[in-house]
Design an enzyme around this catalytic site. Structure first.
Site, short mmCIF file in Angstrom:
data_model
loop_
_atom_site.label_atom_id
_atom_site.label_comp_id
_atom_site.label_asym_id
_atom_site.label_seq_id
_atom_site.Cartn_x
_atom_site.Cartn_y
_atom_site.Cartn_z
CE1 TYR A 151 -4.38 1.61 -0.23
CE2 TYR A 151 -3.30 2.47 1.50
CZ TYR A 151 -4.38 2.25 0.72
OH TYR A 151 -5.46 2.96 0.24
CE LYS A 158 -7.42 6.82 0.19
NZ LYS A 158 -8.04 7.06 -0.66
P1 NAP Z 1 -12.27 3.77 -8.19
O1 NAP Z 1 -13.37 3.10 -9.21
O2 NAP Z 1 -10.96 3.35 -9.67
O3 NAP Z 1 -12.70 5.03 -8.51
C1 NAP Z 1 -11.17 6.31 -8.03
C2 NAP Z 1 -11.44 7.76 -9.05
O4 NAP Z 1 -10.19 8.27 -8.37
C3 NAP Z 1 -12.03 7.05 -9.88
O5 NAP Z 1 -13.22 7.53 -10.60
C4 NAP Z 1 -10.90 7.64 -10.42
O6 NAP Z 1 -10.79 8.71 -12.06
C5 NAP Z 1 -10.84 9.09 -9.80
N1 NAP Z 1 -9.28 9.72 -9.78
C6 NAP Z 1 -8.04 10.30 -10.25
N2 NAP Z 1 -7.18 10.55 -10.13
C7 NAP Z 1 -8.35 11.88 -10.30
C8 NAP Z 1 -7.50 13.04 -10.78
N3 NAP Z 1 -6.26 14.28 -11.36
N4 NAP Z 1 -8.68 13.84 -10.68
C9 NAP Z 1 -10.35 13.17 -10.40
N5 NAP Z 1 -10.38 12.68 -10.02
C10 NAP Z 1 -9.07 11.09 -10.54
O7 NAP Z 1 -11.79 2.68 -7.55
P2 NAP Z 1 -12.55 3.07 -5.53
O8 NAP Z 1 -11.84 2.27 -5.00
O9 NAP Z 1 -13.90 3.58 -6.26
O10 NAP Z 1 -11.79 4.23 -5.12
C11 NAP Z 1 -12.56 4.98 -4.40
C12 NAP Z 1 -11.66 6.06 -3.68
O11 NAP Z 1 -12.07 4.47 -1.62
C13 NAP Z 1 -10.73 5.89 -3.13
O12 NAP Z 1 -10.20 6.86 -2.61
C14 NAP Z 1 -9.50 4.76 -2.48
O13 NAP Z 1 -8.37 5.27 -1.81
C15 NAP Z 1 -11.12 3.95 -1.54
N6 NAP Z 1 -11.01 2.61 -1.17
C16 NAP Z 1 -10.78 2.14 -1.57
C17 NAP Z 1 -10.79 0.78 -1.32
C18 NAP Z 1 -10.95 -0.22 -1.75
O14 NAP Z 1 -10.06 -1.79 -1.93
N7 NAP Z 1 -11.41 -0.49 -3.65
C19 NAP Z 1 -10.59 0.89 0.37
C20 NAP Z 1 -10.81 1.49 0.95
C21 NAP Z 1 -10.81 3.21 -0.12
P3 NAP Z 1 -9.75 7.74 -13.55
O15 NAP Z 1 -10.59 6.15 -12.88
O16 NAP Z 1 -10.00 8.92 -14.39
O17 NAP Z 1 -9.03 8.03 -12.91
#
Ligand code: NAP
Length: 251
Positions: A151, A158
């Protein structure tokens, strides 16, 4: 539907596809009667996110790359907002694939900018639109406070994001704006696939979490509904774990 968000308008940043946590949150917000505004990053996602926005009945969808000030400036042109969901993170793949000590200056800065500073910038733009108070919610992960293999720099981002939540909550509280984070358990999304050996994390959680399973995105979404609704009116500056209980476990 219980109309917990009836009459409220929510801005949701971070819907990329149907697997995004932001998509699950947008669906739950819609179910509860919220009016939605979505954003996408870059031309590549315009059409897919517009299609999802139509499906969700969103009133507006526009481009917002959080590294671009001109995009962030567009947020301040939105009308009244009651809730903002910040569901955005990014780190270079090589920084999630090699020892943390090898993290480059540029990779560190990029991960912190997109994944933590953007929450501050979004809050600054959105707060004036929450004239009658509101709720801001971001997504974090246990890697902020524990070492989780691969990570790496995202854990540092985070930790910064969670500290930002506390400072924002303190400053915006007098304006009746609550700021909280949901610490979600691992969920297979596009971002998660960037973490080396992510499937091993999923297996370890399913084996050891109190619920003996992984997190359902709908559980994360319902927690976001709680925080965005009046039911969450007493909660600010908090990190709420929605992770099948994994974070309490030691050996
Ligand atoms: P995701 O579907 O890939 O979402 C991440 C989003 O961030 C995407 O829409 C991505 O757009 C966007 N992003 C990245 N760079 C950006 C920028 N410069 N400007 C605007 N948007 C941007 O994955 P997710 O897992 O749902 O992640 C959402 C949140 O949940 C994140 O903060 C992640 O760390 C958190 N989270 C995820 C998990 C997990 O296991 N999945 C667990 C805990 C927390 P693009 O696709 O265009 O890059």
């Amino acid at each position: 539907m219980s109309n917990l968000l009836e009459g409220k308008t929510a801005l949701v940043l971070g819907v990329a596809n149907k697997w995004s946590l932001a998509y699950a949150i947008a669906q739950a917000f819609r179910r509860e009667g919220a009016s939605l505004i979505l954003t996408y990053q870059g031309e590549r996602l315009k059409k897919p996110v517009e299609d999802l926005a139509t499906e969700l009945g969103a009133s507006r969808v526009f481009e917002c790359d959080v590294t671009r000030d001109e995009d962030l400036a567009r947020l301040s042109e939105l009308g009244r907002l009651d809730a903002v969901v910040h569901s955005i993170a990014f780190a270079n793949r090589e920084d999630l694939d090699r020892p943390f000590v090898e993290t480059s200056r540029a990779g560190f800065a990029l991960a912190l900018e997109v994944s933590a500073y953007s929450m501050v910038a979004v809050a600054r733009a959105a707060a004036p639109l929450m004239s009658e108070g509101g709720a801001m919610i971001t997504l974090t992960y246990l890697g902020s406070s524990r070492v989780l293999t691969n990570y790496n720099v995202m854990g540092v981002a985070k930790a910064s994001l969670e500290a930002a939540v506390r400072y924002l909550a303190s400053e915006l509280g007098p304006r009746k704006i609550r700021v909280n984070a949901i610490s979600a358990g691992p969920v297979k999304t596009a971002s998660a696939r960037g973490i080396k050996d992510f499937s091993k994390i999923l297996s370890a959680v399913a084996e050891r979490a109190p619920f003996r399973r992984n997190t359902d995105p709908a559980e994360v979404a319902d927690a976001a509904v709680f925080l965005a609704s009046d039911l969450g009116r007493g909660v600010t500056g908090d990190v709420m774990f929605v992770d099948a209980g994994f974070h309490i476990m030691g050996l």
